[in-house]
Scaffold this motif. Structure first.
Motif, PDB file in Angstrom:
ATOM      1  N   GLU A  82       0.746  -1.179  -0.085  1.00  0.00           N
ATOM      2  CA  GLU A  82       0.215   0.013   0.158  1.00  0.00           C
ATOM      3  C   GLU A  82       0.964   1.238   0.008  1.00  0.00           C
ATOM      4  OE1 GLU A  82      -3.530  -0.144   2.618  1.00  0.00           O
ATOM      5  OE2 GLU A  82      -2.577  -1.731   3.336  1.00  0.00           O
ATOM      6  N   ASP A  83       0.297   2.481  -0.449  1.00  0.00           N
ATOM      7  CA  ASP A  83       0.871   3.668  -0.545  1.00  0.00           C
ATOM      8  C   ASP A  83      -0.128   4.868   0.381  1.00  0.00           C
ATOM      9  OD1 ASP A  83       2.419   5.902  -1.145  1.00  0.00           O
ATOM     10  OD2 ASP A  83       2.440   5.430  -3.287  1.00  0.00           O
ATOM     11  N   LYS A  84       0.259   4.712   1.690  1.00  0.00           N
ATOM     12  CA  LYS A  84      -0.677   5.703   2.415  1.00  0.00           C
ATOM     13  C   LYS A  84      -0.113   7.088   2.215  1.00  0.00           C
ATOM     14  CE  LYS A  84      -3.177   2.371   3.953  1.00  0.00           C
ATOM     15  NZ  LYS A  84      -4.449   2.174   3.551  1.00  0.00           N
ATOM     16  N   GLY A  85       0.964   7.316   2.044  1.00  0.00           N
ATOM     17  CA  GLY A  85       1.530   8.669   1.626  1.00  0.00           C
ATOM     18  C   GLY A  85       0.604   9.188   0.180  1.00  0.00           C
ATOM     19  N   ARG A  86       0.503   8.498  -0.694  1.00  0.00           N
ATOM     20  CA  ARG A  86      -0.351   8.857  -1.765  1.00  0.00           C
ATOM     21  C   ARG A  86      -1.608   8.974  -1.740  1.00  0.00           C
ATOM     22  NH1 ARG A  86       0.916   8.614  -7.065  1.00  0.00           N
ATOM     23  NH2 ARG A  86      -0.960   8.793  -8.465  1.00  0.00           N
ATOM     24  N   GLU A  87      -2.286   8.001  -0.803  1.00  0.00           N
ATOM     25  CA  GLU A  87      -3.815   7.937  -0.481  1.00  0.00           C
ATOM     26  C   GLU A  87      -4.116   9.003   0.316  1.00  0.00           C
ATOM     27  OE1 GLU A  87      -4.978   4.280   1.561  1.00  0.00           O
ATOM     28  OE2 GLU A  87      -3.851   2.903  -0.197  1.00  0.00           O
ATOM     29  N   ALA A  88      -3.295   9.498   1.445  1.00  0.00           N
ATOM     30  CA  ALA A  88      -3.477  10.706   2.213  1.00  0.00           C
ATOM     31  C   ALA A  88      -3.751  11.925   1.515  1.00  0.00           C
ATOM     32  CB  ALA A  88      -2.717  10.968   3.352  1.00  0.00           C
ATOM     33  N   THR A  89      -2.739  12.097   0.369  1.00  0.00           N
ATOM     34  CA  THR A  89      -2.765  13.133  -0.435  1.00  0.00           C
ATOM     35  C   THR A  89      -3.779  13.437  -1.196  1.00  0.00           C
ATOM     36  OG1 THR A  89      -0.246  13.108  -0.265  1.00  0.00           O
ATOM     37  CG2 THR A  89      -1.024  14.496  -1.873  1.00  0.00           C
ATOM     38  N   GLU A  90      -4.056  12.106  -1.987  1.00  0.00           N
ATOM     39  CA  GLU A  90      -5.166  12.331  -2.796  1.00  0.00           C
ATOM     40  C   GLU A  90      -6.395  12.640  -2.135  1.00  0.00           C
ATOM     41  OE1 GLU A  90      -5.158   8.169  -4.633  1.00  0.00           O
ATOM     42  OE2 GLU A  90      -3.759   9.152  -6.175  1.00  0.00           O
ATOM     43  N   ALA A  91      -6.726  11.974  -0.694  1.00  0.00           N
ATOM     44  CA  ALA A  91      -7.863  12.421  -0.218  1.00  0.00           C
ATOM     45  C   ALA A  91      -7.984  13.837   0.127  1.00  0.00           C
ATOM     46  CB  ALA A  91      -7.967  11.613   1.318  1.00  0.00           C
ATOM     47  N   ALA A  92      -6.726  14.534   0.559  1.00  0.00           N
ATOM     48  CA  ALA A  92      -6.836  15.869   0.907  1.00  0.00           C
ATOM     49  C   ALA A  92      -7.434  16.627  -0.370  1.00  0.00           C
ATOM     50  CB  ALA A  92      -5.542  16.246   1.464  1.00  0.00           C
ATOM     51  N   LEU A  93      -6.537  16.338  -1.650  1.00  0.00           N
ATOM     52  CA  LEU A  93      -6.607  17.040  -2.854  1.00  0.00           C
ATOM     53  C   LEU A  93      -8.258  16.838  -3.133  1.00  0.00           C
ATOM     54  CD1 LEU A  93      -3.523  16.483  -4.736  1.00  0.00           C
ATOM     55  CD2 LEU A  93      -4.058  18.619  -3.258  1.00  0.00           C
ATOM     56  N   SER A  94      -8.707  15.842  -2.956  1.00  0.00           N
ATOM     57  CA  SER A  94     -10.232  15.629  -3.478  1.00  0.00           C
ATOM     58  C   SER A  94     -11.138  16.375  -2.580  1.00  0.00           C
ATOM     59  CB  SER A  94     -10.384  13.981  -3.424  1.00  0.00           C
ATOM     60  OG  SER A  94     -11.804  13.716  -3.672  1.00  0.00           O
ATOM     61  N   THR A  95     -10.726  16.331  -1.358  1.00  0.00           N
ATOM     62  CA  THR A  95     -11.775  17.170  -0.395  1.00  0.00           C
ATOM     63  C   THR A  95     -11.509  18.518  -0.742  1.00  0.00           C
ATOM     64  OG1 THR A  95     -11.492  15.617   1.186  1.00  0.00           O
ATOM     65  CG2 THR A  95     -12.125  17.766   2.122  1.00  0.00           C
ATOM     66  N   TRP A  96     -10.484  19.087  -0.929  1.00  0.00           N
ATOM     67  CA  TRP A  96     -10.127  20.639  -1.505  1.00  0.00           C
ATOM     68  C   TRP A  96     -10.799  20.906  -2.842  1.00  0.00           C
ATOM     69  CZ3 TRP A  96      -7.627  22.011  -6.093  1.00  0.00           C
ATOM     70  CH2 TRP A  96      -7.476  23.500  -6.204  1.00  0.00           C
ATOM     71  N   ASN A  97     -10.799  19.951  -3.469  1.00  0.00           N
ATOM     72  CA  ASN A  97     -11.702  20.093  -4.878  1.00  0.00           C
ATOM     73  C   ASN A  97     -13.294  20.421  -4.594  1.00  0.00           C
ATOM     74  OD1 ASN A  97     -11.374  20.308  -7.775  1.00  0.00           O
ATOM     75  ND2 ASN A  97     -12.390  18.224  -7.825  1.00  0.00           N
ATOM     76  N   VAL A  98     -13.688  19.434  -3.671  1.00  0.00           N
ATOM     77  CA  VAL A  98     -15.097  19.743  -3.392  1.00  0.00           C
ATOM     78  C   VAL A  98     -15.430  20.823  -2.707  1.00  0.00           C
ATOM     79  CG1 VAL A  98     -17.129  18.751  -2.029  1.00  0.00           C
ATOM     80  CG2 VAL A  98     -15.591  17.132  -3.407  1.00  0.00           C
ATOM     81  N   LEU A  99     -14.416  21.212  -1.580  1.00  0.00           N
ATOM     82  CA  LEU A  99     -14.716  22.395  -0.820  1.00  0.00           C
ATOM     83  C   LEU A  99     -14.573  23.630  -1.647  1.00  0.00           C
ATOM     84  CD1 LEU A  99     -12.759  21.737   2.545  1.00  0.00           C
ATOM     85  CD2 LEU A  99     -15.332  21.615   2.236  1.00  0.00           C
ATOM     86  N   ARG A 100     -13.869  23.871  -2.697  1.00  0.00           N
ATOM     87  CA  ARG A 100     -13.700  25.262  -3.465  1.00  0.00           C
ATOM     88  C   ARG A 100     -15.048  25.256  -4.281  1.00  0.00           C
ATOM     89  NH1 ARG A 100      -9.506  24.586  -8.552  1.00  0.00           N
ATOM     90  NH2 ARG A 100     -10.093  22.500  -9.039  1.00  0.00           N
ATOM     91  N   THR A 101     -15.543  24.663  -4.429  1.00  0.00           N
ATOM     92  CA  THR A 101     -17.135  24.827  -5.013  1.00  0.00           C
ATOM     93  C   THR A 101     -18.174  25.333  -4.232  1.00  0.00           C
ATOM     94  OG1 THR A 101     -18.050  22.543  -4.531  1.00  0.00           O
ATOM     95  CG2 THR A 101     -16.660  22.593  -6.453  1.00  0.00           C
TER      96      THR A 101
END
Length: 160
Positions: free
Chosen positions: A135-154
């Protein structure tokens, strides 16, 4: 394997300003987590990245809070806590987890939760995003934060 069924959270985060805050303990594991975060950031077109090293995982919340308050769009918290023979593990895990959650809720800034809490070093290595890791938890954590940012900026006013 705990990563089974994980969603694809990759997004184009061009223009996002991101801080990666990584603890200093367990160098090999942390190097893997940081590299995973960096791969996710590059794949998401994020070029404004600041890497900060924290003394340990207990210090992640206060540093994440400081960078969230400085106007970063997302903050990635990376650390590893490996169970030992004392209750110290339980206290540090709870404090870091609760603190990171509080930072996200208090600031409205997505915090990528890349804090490994494992029973032994082998479990941490298996999640660190290294060539032999499952597994790549560094990648997963980053993708989760960026995906959340993408939703919040709307939203019209996403910050708390």
């Amino acid at each position: 394997m705990s990563g089974a069924g994980a969603p694809d959270l990759s997004v184009d985060a061009t223009g996002a300003r991101v801080a990666v805050i990584a603890s200093s303990w367990h160098t090999e594991i942390m190097d893997g987590l940081i590299a995973g975060a960096q791969r996710a950031l590059a794949d998401s077109n994020v070029t404004d990245v600041t890497l900060i090293r924290a003394p340990g995982s207990f210090e992640l919340p206060i540093l994440c809070q400081a960078y969230a308050r400085e106007g970063y769009d997302a903050v990635i918290a990376l650390g590893v806590i490996i169970r030992g023979g004392t209750p110290h593990f339980d206290y540090v895990c709870a404090a870091a987890t609760d603190g990171l959650n509080r930072v996200a809720l208090d600031t409205g800034v997505p915090i990528g939760f890349g804090l490994l809490t494992t029973d032994d070093e082998a479990q941490a290595l298996d999640r660190a995003g290294l060539p032999d890791s499952r597994e790549d938890k560094g990648r997963e954590a980053t993708e989760a934060a960026l995906s959340t940012w993408n939703v919040l900026r709307t939203l019209s006013s996403p910050r708390g």
